[in-house]
Design a protein around this motif. Structure first.
Motif, PDB file in Angstrom:
ATOM      1  N   LEU A 207       0.815  -1.213   0.000  1.00 13.25           N
ATOM      2  CA  LEU A 207       0.000   0.000   0.000  1.00 13.25           C
ATOM      3  C   LEU A 207       0.848   1.263   0.000  1.00 13.25           C
ATOM      4  CD1 LEU A 207      -2.843   1.257   0.136  1.00 13.25           C
ATOM      5  CD2 LEU A 207      -2.667   1.143   2.636  1.00 13.25           C
ATOM      6  N   THR A 208       1.859   1.311   0.852  1.00 15.65           N
ATOM      7  CA  THR A 208       2.642   2.532   1.030  1.00 15.65           C
ATOM      8  C   THR A 208       3.988   2.510   0.316  1.00 15.65           C
ATOM      9  OG1 THR A 208       3.682   1.677   3.046  1.00 15.65           O
ATOM     10  CG2 THR A 208       1.585   2.838   3.300  1.00 15.65           C
ATOM     11  N   GLY A 209       4.481   1.330  -0.001  1.00 15.45           N
ATOM     12  CA  GLY A 209       5.812   1.234  -0.584  1.00 15.45           C
ATOM     13  C   GLY A 209       6.913   1.275   0.457  1.00 15.45           C
ATOM     14  N   TYR A 210       6.561   1.402   1.741  1.00 14.42           N
ATOM     15  CA  TYR A 210       7.552   1.370   2.813  1.00 14.42           C
ATOM     16  C   TYR A 210       8.066  -0.058   2.998  1.00 14.42           C
ATOM     17  CZ  TYR A 210       6.270   6.097   4.421  1.00 14.42           C
ATOM     18  OH  TYR A 210       6.061   7.434   4.506  1.00 14.42           O
ATOM     19  N   TYR A 211       9.186  -0.171   3.704  1.00 17.50           N
ATOM     20  CA  TYR A 211       9.677  -1.503   4.049  1.00 17.50           C
ATOM     21  C   TYR A 211       8.656  -2.220   4.936  1.00 17.50           C
ATOM     22  CZ  TYR A 211      14.275  -0.314   2.184  1.00 17.50           C
ATOM     23  OH  TYR A 211      15.306   0.039   1.366  1.00 17.50           O
ATOM     24  N   SER A 212       8.590  -3.541   4.793  1.00 19.78           N
ATOM     25  CA  SER A 212       7.645  -4.319   5.590  1.00 19.78           C
ATOM     26  C   SER A 212       8.138  -4.429   7.026  1.00 19.78           C
ATOM     27  CB  SER A 212       7.466  -5.715   5.000  1.00 19.78           C
ATOM     28  OG  SER A 212       8.696  -6.416   4.967  1.00 19.78           O
ATOM     29  N   ALA A 213       7.230  -4.744   7.932  1.00 21.39           N
ATOM     30  CA  ALA A 213       7.539  -4.768   9.359  1.00 21.39           C
ATOM     31  C   ALA A 213       8.631  -5.766   9.701  1.00 21.39           C
ATOM     32  CB  ALA A 213       6.269  -5.085  10.155  1.00 21.39           C
ATOM     33  N   ARG A 214       8.701  -6.860   8.955  1.00 19.11           N
ATOM     34  CA  ARG A 214       9.688  -7.902   9.274  1.00 19.11           C
ATOM     35  C   ARG A 214      11.130  -7.428   9.061  1.00 19.11           C
ATOM     36  NH1 ARG A 214      12.017 -10.917   5.325  1.00 19.11           N
ATOM     37  NH2 ARG A 214      11.451 -10.451   3.171  1.00 19.11           N
ATOM     38  N   LEU A 215      11.286  -6.331   8.291  1.00 17.40           N
ATOM     39  CA  LEU A 215      12.640  -5.820   8.042  1.00 17.40           C
ATOM     40  C   LEU A 215      13.042  -4.732   9.030  1.00 17.40           C
ATOM     41  CD1 LEU A 215      12.776  -5.586   4.139  1.00 17.40           C
ATOM     42  CD2 LEU A 215      13.716  -7.357   5.617  1.00 17.40           C
ATOM     43  N   ALA A 216      12.135  -4.358   9.925  1.00 28.35           N
ATOM     44  CA  ALA A 216      12.426  -3.249  10.831  1.00 28.35           C
ATOM     45  C   ALA A 216      13.653  -3.541  11.695  1.00 28.35           C
ATOM     46  CB  ALA A 216      11.205  -2.961  11.711  1.00 28.35           C
ATOM     47  N   MET A 217      13.663  -4.701  12.342  1.00 28.55           N
ATOM     48  CA  MET A 217      14.784  -5.025  13.230  1.00 28.55           C
ATOM     49  C   MET A 217      16.093  -5.247  12.479  1.00 28.55           C
ATOM     50  SD  MET A 217      13.632  -4.502  16.114  1.00 28.55           S
ATOM     51  CE  MET A 217      15.095  -5.036  17.000  1.00 28.55           C
ATOM     52  N   PRO A 218      16.110  -6.017  11.387  1.00 30.49           N
ATOM     53  CA  PRO A 218      17.374  -6.163  10.656  1.00 30.49           C
ATOM     54  C   PRO A 218      17.948  -4.837  10.170  1.00 30.49           C
ATOM     55  CG  PRO A 218      15.816  -7.845   9.954  1.00 30.49           C
ATOM     56  CD  PRO A 218      15.067  -6.905  10.839  1.00 30.49           C
ATOM     57  N   MET A 219      17.084  -3.926   9.711  1.00 26.75           N
ATOM     58  CA  MET A 219      17.572  -2.644   9.218  1.00 26.75           C
ATOM     59  C   MET A 219      18.052  -1.760  10.365  1.00 26.75           C
ATOM     60  SD  MET A 219      15.011  -1.847   6.034  1.00 26.75           S
ATOM     61  CE  MET A 219      16.286  -1.032   5.085  1.00 26.75           C
ATOM     62  N   LEU A 220      17.384  -1.869  11.509  1.00 26.34           N
ATOM     63  CA  LEU A 220      17.831  -1.120  12.677  1.00 26.34           C
ATOM     64  C   LEU A 220      19.177  -1.655  13.161  1.00 26.34           C
ATOM     65  CD1 LEU A 220      17.428   1.013  14.818  1.00 26.34           C
ATOM     66  CD2 LEU A 220      15.930  -0.570  16.064  1.00 26.34           C
ATOM     67  N   LEU A 260      -4.247   6.613   3.817  1.00 25.18           N
ATOM     68  CA  LEU A 260      -2.998   6.095   4.369  1.00 25.18           C
ATOM     69  C   LEU A 260      -1.872   6.172   3.340  1.00 25.18           C
ATOM     70  CD1 LEU A 260      -2.199   4.865   7.106  1.00 25.18           C
ATOM     71  CD2 LEU A 260      -2.478   2.610   6.079  1.00 25.18           C
ATOM     72  N   ALA A 261      -2.159   5.809   2.094  1.00 23.75           N
ATOM     73  CA  ALA A 261      -1.146   5.865   1.044  1.00 23.75           C
ATOM     74  C   ALA A 261      -0.717   7.306   0.782  1.00 23.75           C
ATOM     75  CB  ALA A 261      -1.697   5.234  -0.242  1.00 23.75           C
ATOM     76  N   SER A 262      -1.663   8.242   0.823  1.00 27.71           N
ATOM     77  CA  SER A 262      -1.339   9.657   0.599  1.00 27.71           C
ATOM     78  C   SER A 262      -0.451  10.196   1.711  1.00 27.71           C
ATOM     79  CB  SER A 262      -2.634  10.480   0.519  1.00 27.71           C
ATOM     80  OG  SER A 262      -3.437  10.058  -0.566  1.00 27.71           O
ATOM     81  N   ILE A 263      -0.766   9.839   2.965  1.00 26.43           N
ATOM     82  CA  ILE A 263       0.048  10.299   4.101  1.00 26.43           C
ATOM     83  C   ILE A 263       1.457   9.715   4.010  1.00 26.43           C
ATOM     84  CG2 ILE A 263       0.311  10.127   6.602  1.00 26.43           C
ATOM     85  CD1 ILE A 263      -2.750  10.284   6.800  1.00 26.43           C
TER      86      ILE A 263
END
Length: 373
Positions: A207-220, A260-263
């Motif tokens: 929907l947003t094109g952001y990274y998915s939640a599962r990548l949050a910790m590895p990227m952090l 949501l996509a616009s925000i």
């Protein structure tokens, strides 16, 4: 659409294109070959094979120029029969000197393309038996050459026909190889494109094109590893859109998704190119802001986000305003552990929501949870 269906469709397209090009190439060659073959009439007299050449040329040209050419199977069958007839009659007339035995290999491959490996094996076995049997008949003088080998070899037209037969074999093989490589390249490009698409949607929110939640910790974790070397700060920003559930409940999820996509698009325009945006789920976002000198730089980025959000309107018939609660945890001030930083940013966000303020640092909580470093 299943993979087997796509593969079957690709094979049909390959056969259709191959049959069309082979028939075109064969038509061109028989058109040249027939006059050259008939030129030998003066040297060796009339031979039954001349009638075959005329008949096969008519069949090939009629098949190639027929109005409806959608049936690729007919083209391949005609090519197989024409080449097989040339092999049989050529071998019976001139033996090994005919040169057409080289067609057998290519014809066997066409049988494999059209009907599969097992029929091709039987087809190849038939030709081997045919050649051996014909050889015994010639050696034992059961049948005779139409033209004696020594006489046939002394005719220049015979050499022309052998050259033409070789050219035919080479041309058909090159067409087949070219088409095969072209189709293989096409399918590999499709596979690579689909693989990239699968990888993208596996790693990004659709929907947003952001990274998915599962990548949050590895990227952090990666960001923290870099920060340890550069001695820079990192801000972990947790944002929750206020009262967003009411938009879904009153206007429907389709409108909610559009908002949501616009925000998300607005947020993406305001963060730095090195910042990482993650959609945690629903109306919650996580931003990782690396390479900071101080927490004030994080505040500048967050202020840009909230200011842009405060001026947001959805457009259309609905004029919506959306607020947000923001929690921030700082590395290394609040913790050195990625899991703690995310948890602390979450706690700061909920504290901001409860106190009805827009933004809070974890360090500003009145009763902070002790960080286990």
């Amino acid at each position: 659409m299943t993979f087997s269906y796509l593969l079957n469709d690709a094979l049909k397209e390959f056969k259709r294109s191959l049959a069309s090009k082979l028939m075109l190439g064969l038509s061109f060659l028989v058109s040249i070959g027939l006059p050259l073959s008939l030129l030998r009439w003066q040297e060796m007299g009339f031979q039954p094979i001349f009638l075959l050449h005329i008949t096969l040329t008519i069949i090939v040209l009629a098949c190639n120029f027929r109005p409806n050419k959608s049936n690729y199977t007919l083209d391949l069958v005609v090519i197989i029969l024409v080449l097989s007839a040339m092999i049989i009659v050529g071998m019976l007339s001139f033996g090994l000197q005919s040169g057409v035995i080289t067609f057998a290999t290519f014809t066997s491959f066409l049988v494999a393309v059209l009907w599969g490996i097992r029929p091709a094996i039987w087809f190849s076995a038939f030709w081997c038996v045919f050649v051996l049997g014909l050889g015994l008949l010639f050696v034992n003088d059961v049948i005779e050459y139409s033209v004696r080998p020594d006489v046939y070899a002394g005719m220049f037209g015979s050499w022309v026909i052998v050259a033409l037969g070789s050219a035919l074999s080479i041309t058909l093989i090159l067409i087949l190889t070219s088409q095969g490589f072209r189709e293989l390249s096409k399918q590999l490009k499709i596979i690579v494109s689909q693989q990239k698409e699968i990888e993208y949607f596996a790693n990004h929110d659709s929907l947003t094109g952001y990274y998915s939640a599962r990548l949050a910790m590895p990227m952090l974790e990666n960001a923290l590893s870099t920060a340890k070397i550069s001695a820079k700060k990192i801000a972990v920003v947790f944002i929750d859109l206020n009262e967003f559930k009411q938009i879904n409940d009153t206007l429907g999820h389709e409108i909610g998704d559009e908002v949501l996509a616009s925000i998300a698009k607005l947020f993406k325009e305001e963060i730095r190119h090195i910042d990482i945006a993650v959609r945690v789920g629903g109306d919650e976002f996580l931003f990782i802001l690396p390479n900071l000198q101080s927490s004030s730089e994080a505040v500048e980025v967050v202020n840009r986000l909230t200011n842009r959000l405060s001026s947001f309107t959805s457009g259309g018939d609905c004029n919506l305003s959306v607020g947000a609660s923001v929690g921030i945890a700082m590395y290394p001030d609040d913790s050195l552990l990625p899991s703690k930083l995310r948890s602390f940013a979450d706690q700061a966000m909920y504290s901001a929501k409860q106190d009805n303020v827009q933004m809070k640092f974890y360090n500003d909580l009145k009763q902070p949870v002790l960080a286990g470093l």
